[in-house]
Motif scaffolding. Structure first.
Motif, PDB file in Angstrom:
ATOM      1  N   ILE A 285     -10.242 -20.546 -28.415  1.00  0.00           N
ATOM      2  CA  ILE A 285      -9.706 -21.076 -27.161  1.00  0.00           C
ATOM      3  C   ILE A 285      -8.853 -22.315 -27.402  1.00  0.00           C
ATOM      4  O   ILE A 285      -7.901 -22.573 -26.677  1.00  0.00           O
ATOM      5  N   GLY A 286      -9.194 -23.081 -28.429  1.00  0.00           N
ATOM      6  CA  GLY A 286      -8.408 -24.252 -28.763  1.00  0.00           C
ATOM      7  C   GLY A 286      -8.870 -25.529 -28.086  1.00  0.00           C
ATOM      8  O   GLY A 286      -8.185 -26.547 -28.125  1.00  0.00           O
ATOM      9  N   LYS A 287     -10.020 -25.480 -27.446  1.00  0.00           N
ATOM     10  CA  LYS A 287     -10.598 -26.689 -26.858  1.00  0.00           C
ATOM     11  C   LYS A 287     -12.095 -26.509 -26.697  1.00  0.00           C
ATOM     12  O   LYS A 287     -12.594 -25.391 -26.667  1.00  0.00           O
TER      13      LYS A 287
ATOM     14  N   TYR B 138      -7.407 -14.873 -23.852  1.00  0.00           N
ATOM     15  CA  TYR B 138      -7.641 -15.066 -25.296  1.00  0.00           C
ATOM     16  C   TYR B 138      -8.135 -13.743 -25.892  1.00  0.00           C
ATOM     17  O   TYR B 138      -9.336 -13.559 -26.082  1.00  0.00           O
ATOM     18  N   PRO B 139      -7.250 -12.812 -26.182  1.00  0.00           N
ATOM     19  CA  PRO B 139      -7.649 -11.478 -26.657  1.00  0.00           C
ATOM     20  C   PRO B 139      -8.554 -11.495 -27.894  1.00  0.00           C
ATOM     21  O   PRO B 139      -9.376 -10.601 -28.065  1.00  0.00           O
TER      22      PRO B 139
ATOM     23  N   ALA C  85     -22.016 -22.549 -21.076  1.00  0.00           N
ATOM     24  CA  ALA C  85     -21.786 -22.702 -22.514  1.00  0.00           C
ATOM     25  C   ALA C  85     -21.438 -21.337 -23.098  1.00  0.00           C
ATOM     26  O   ALA C  85     -22.086 -20.337 -22.786  1.00  0.00           O
ATOM     27  N   LEU C  86     -20.414 -21.304 -23.919  1.00  0.00           N
ATOM     28  CA  LEU C  86     -20.009 -20.092 -24.629  1.00  0.00           C
ATOM     29  C   LEU C  86     -20.436 -20.269 -26.077  1.00  0.00           C
ATOM     30  O   LEU C  86     -19.921 -21.125 -26.799  1.00  0.00           O
ATOM     31  N   LEU C  87     -21.393 -19.455 -26.488  1.00  0.00           N
ATOM     32  CA  LEU C  87     -22.040 -19.613 -27.792  1.00  0.00           C
ATOM     33  C   LEU C  87     -21.648 -18.486 -28.739  1.00  0.00           C
ATOM     34  O   LEU C  87     -21.828 -17.307 -28.407  1.00  0.00           O
ATOM     35  N   PRO C  88     -21.147 -18.836 -29.917  1.00  0.00           N
ATOM     36  CA  PRO C  88     -20.741 -17.814 -30.885  1.00  0.00           C
ATOM     37  C   PRO C  88     -21.962 -17.150 -31.505  1.00  0.00           C
ATOM     38  O   PRO C  88     -23.098 -17.589 -31.287  1.00  0.00           O
ATOM     39  N   PRO C  89     -21.744 -16.112 -32.306  1.00  0.00           N
ATOM     40  CA  PRO C  89     -22.865 -15.479 -32.993  1.00  0.00           C
ATOM     41  C   PRO C  89     -23.608 -16.481 -33.869  1.00  0.00           C
ATOM     42  O   PRO C  89     -22.987 -17.382 -34.461  1.00  0.00           O
TER      43      PRO C  89
ATOM     44  N   ILE D 138     -18.137 -25.152 -21.651  1.00  0.00           N
ATOM     45  CA  ILE D 138     -18.277 -25.840 -22.928  1.00  0.00           C
ATOM     46  C   ILE D 138     -18.288 -24.773 -24.024  1.00  0.00           C
ATOM     47  O   ILE D 138     -19.070 -23.822 -23.949  1.00  0.00           O
ATOM     48  N   CYS D 139     -17.424 -24.927 -25.005  1.00  0.00           N
ATOM     49  CA  CYS D 139     -17.264 -23.928 -26.063  1.00  0.00           C
ATOM     50  C   CYS D 139     -17.785 -24.470 -27.392  1.00  0.00           C
ATOM     51  O   CYS D 139     -17.617 -25.644 -27.705  1.00  0.00           O
ATOM     52  N   PHE D 140     -18.365 -23.582 -28.174  1.00  0.00           N
ATOM     53  CA  PHE D 140     -18.915 -23.952 -29.473  1.00  0.00           C
ATOM     54  C   PHE D 140     -18.360 -23.050 -30.567  1.00  0.00           C
ATOM     55  O   PHE D 140     -18.022 -21.890 -30.313  1.00  0.00           O
TER      56      PHE D 140
END
Length: 76
Positions: A15-17, A39-40, A68-72, A6-8
Protein backbone atom coordinates in the motif's frame (compact mmCIF):
# COMPACT_ATOMS: atom_id res chain seq x y z
CA UNK A 1 -18.65 7.15 8.51
CA UNK A 2 -14.87 6.82 8.57
CA UNK A 3 -12.54 4.05 9.68
CA UNK A 4 -8.84 4.10 10.48
CA UNK A 5 -6.71 1.52 8.67
CA UNK A 6 -3.37 0.38 10.13
CA UNK A 7 -1.14 -1.74 7.88
CA UNK A 8 1.65 -4.09 8.88
CA UNK A 9 4.51 -5.86 7.09
CA UNK A 10 3.99 -6.82 3.48
CA UNK A 11 0.56 -5.16 3.40
CA UNK A 12 2.12 -1.80 4.34
CA UNK A 13 4.82 -2.33 1.71
CA UNK A 14 2.23 -2.91 -1.02
CA UNK A 15 0.00 0.00 0.00
CA UNK A 16 2.94 2.31 0.62
CA UNK A 17 1.82 3.62 3.99
CA UNK A 18 1.22 2.38 7.50
CA UNK A 19 -1.96 4.31 8.28
CA UNK A 20 -4.81 5.97 6.44
CA UNK A 21 -8.53 6.60 6.73
CA UNK A 22 -11.39 5.50 4.50
CA UNK A 23 -15.01 6.57 4.32
CA UNK A 24 -18.14 4.54 3.66
CA UNK A 25 -16.56 1.07 3.91
CA UNK A 26 -19.04 -1.05 5.87
CA UNK A 27 -17.37 -4.45 6.38
CA UNK A 28 -14.29 -6.56 5.66
CA UNK A 29 -15.65 -7.83 2.32
CA UNK A 30 -16.15 -4.30 0.98
CA UNK A 31 -12.77 -3.26 2.40
CA UNK A 32 -10.95 -6.14 0.71
CA UNK A 33 -12.78 -5.44 -2.55
CA UNK A 34 -11.82 -1.79 -2.46
CA UNK A 35 -8.19 -2.57 -1.63
CA UNK A 36 -7.91 -5.26 -4.33
CA UNK A 37 -9.10 -2.75 -6.92
CA UNK A 38 -6.71 -0.05 -5.78
CA UNK A 39 -3.73 -2.33 -4.95
CA UNK A 40 -3.94 -5.47 -7.16
CA UNK A 41 -0.83 -6.99 -5.53
CA UNK A 42 -2.87 -7.46 -2.33
CA UNK A 43 -4.92 -10.09 -4.16
CA UNK A 44 -1.79 -12.26 -4.33
CA UNK A 45 -1.26 -12.51 -0.58
CA UNK A 46 -3.47 -13.79 2.20
CA UNK A 47 -3.92 -11.18 4.90
CA UNK A 48 -6.20 -10.97 7.89
CA UNK A 49 -8.44 -8.16 9.05
CA UNK A 50 -8.69 -7.29 12.74
CA UNK A 51 -11.44 -5.02 14.03
CA UNK A 52 -10.54 -3.00 17.13
CA UNK A 53 -7.71 -5.47 17.92
CA UNK A 54 -9.90 -8.57 17.56
CA UNK A 55 -8.95 -10.99 14.77
CA UNK A 56 -11.68 -12.49 12.59
CA UNK A 57 -14.26 -10.12 14.05
CA UNK A 58 -14.55 -7.85 11.02
CA UNK A 59 -18.32 -7.89 10.63
CA UNK A 60 -19.95 -4.48 10.35
CA UNK A 61 -17.75 -1.46 10.82
CA UNK A 62 -18.84 1.55 12.82
CA UNK A 63 -17.65 5.16 12.75
CA UNK A 64 -14.09 5.54 14.06
CA UNK A 65 -13.37 1.79 14.16
CA UNK A 66 -9.71 0.79 13.92
CA UNK A 67 -8.95 -1.86 11.31
CA UNK A 68 -5.60 -3.65 11.20
CA UNK A 69 -4.44 -5.41 8.04
CA UNK A 70 -2.13 -8.22 9.08
CA UNK A 71 0.16 -10.08 6.67
CA UNK A 72 0.76 -13.83 6.83
CA UNK A 73 2.54 -14.94 9.98
CA UNK A 74 5.43 -17.36 9.82
CA UNK A 75 7.36 -19.06 12.54
CA UNK A 76 7.83 -22.18 14.46
Amino acid sequence: MKIKIICFGEVADIIGKKQFELKDIIDSASLKGYLAGKYPALSKIHYQVALNKILNKADNFKNNDEIALLPPFYGG
